[in-house]
Design a protein around this motif. Structure first.
Motif: not given
Ligand code: COA
Ligand code: ZN
Length: 300
Positions: A116, A155-156, A158-159, A162-163
């Protein structure tokens, strides 16, 4: 219908050389890049703007850029953080590549930040890049499996993808850093990604650790991907990812694509010469699995 043109980005001068027991000097690194350029490889990753203490083989990358011929290949450099962006901007690097691992542990081992935090740094870099008109793409590393955390959830990926796209990355490279994915997993993740994002900005980066590199390229092709990283003579590996062996060899990928009717624009006899040079310079690279066959079948 997806195009039959496929873009190859040779990462040998970076991913290939960063993990070698022998550290090449700038002239040797330049010779390898020029051999790839002579073979008309359209994109070449020249090196990394990282701490020379962390990766001694990449020291001096900035000094290579002014020596590169103009107007042929697209030359890129890896940047892990803002300092990397500043150094690469100063060296007028035409394409910069941020790197974020989908797995926290891998990201911490590699660039000392959680995923993050790294995405936040990427946002800052991409905002500044936009204001300066710099072209910055991003790698999503350990997209299938992490050597420390195991399987990564789609999903990680994809996330994070996308970010990074929202923050302004001009391309996203989905990387199997340790060569752990199989073709079914590649098809599943890449189909998930191409259904969410424009396939033209996606590319794939495979290592051949478990001999599935070419099969994985094929699976991604079938999912509509038309851009791949590969490494001359199969050099490659990350010093911070245990078990990462060489990337899928450029010569193998180009041969498969050309035989299937895809157009890479690469001169195969000259590519084989670049592979010879990579072997000669490093003393460890072995060349692609198809190299012996290719030497007999393409005029050298
Ligand atoms: N390029 C060159 N030097 C850099 C740098 C960069 N992009 N970013 C930081 N540094 C330098 C700092 O100036 C500082 O130098 P000093 O010790 O002489 O004062 C030193 O590195 C430590 O800085 P810090 O910000 O604390 O970095 P860190 O110790 O948290 O390390 C990285 C972060 C990213 C610099 C380091 O982990 C790294 O280079 N990793 C390599 C990643 C890599 O190449 N992986 C393989 C490819 S994916
Ligand atoms: Zn790699």
């Amino acid at each position: 219908m997806a195009s039959n043109k496929v873009i190859i980005n040779d990462v040998g001068p970076r991913d290939g050389l960063q993990n070698q027991p022998k550290i090449l000097d700038l002239q040797q690194r330049l010779a390898l890049i020029l051999a790839l350029e002579a073979a008309k490889v359209p994109e070449i990753e020249v090196g990394a703007f990282v701490s020379p203490k962390a990766v001694p083989a990449m020291a001096g990358t900035a000094d290579l850029f002014p020596l590169l011929p103009k107007g042929s290949a697209v030359y890129s450099g890896l940047i892990p953080n803002m300092k990397g962006f500043e150094l690469a901007s100063k060296a007028n690097v035409p394409l910069m590549s941020l790197v974020v691992a989908a797995s926290n542990t891998m990201n911490e081992k590699n660039i000392k930040m959680k995923t993050e935090q790294s995405v936040d740094v990427c946002r800052e870099v991409l905002t500044l890049a936009k204001s300066k008109g710099a072209n910055v793409q991003a790698y999503v590393a350990t997209a299938w499996e992490c050597p420390f955390e195991g399987a990564i959830k789609a999903d990680e990926v994809y996330r994070v993808t996308e970010q990074l796209i929202d923050a302004g990355a001009t391309g996203i490279v989905i990387a199997d850093t340790i060569g752990a994915a199989n073709p079914a997993e590649v098809a599943s993740l890449m189909e998930g990604l191409t259904s969410r994002f424009d396939s033209n900005i996606l590319s794939c980066h495979f290592h051949d650790t478990r001999a599935m590199g070419l099969a994985n390229v094929y699976a991604a092709l079938e999912s509509g991907i038309r851009k791949f990283d590969a490494s001359i003579a199969g050099l490659g590996g990350c010093p911070f990812a245990p078990g990462a062996s060489g990337n899928v060899a450029t010569e193998d990928v180009v041969m498969m694509l050309e035989q299937m009717g895809y157009d890479t624009g690469i001169d195969i006899p000259l590519l084989l010469k670049a592979s010879d040079l990579a072997i000669e310079l490093t003393g460890t690279a072995t060349g692609g699995n198809a190299k012996n066959w290719m030497e007999k079948h393409y005029n050298k």
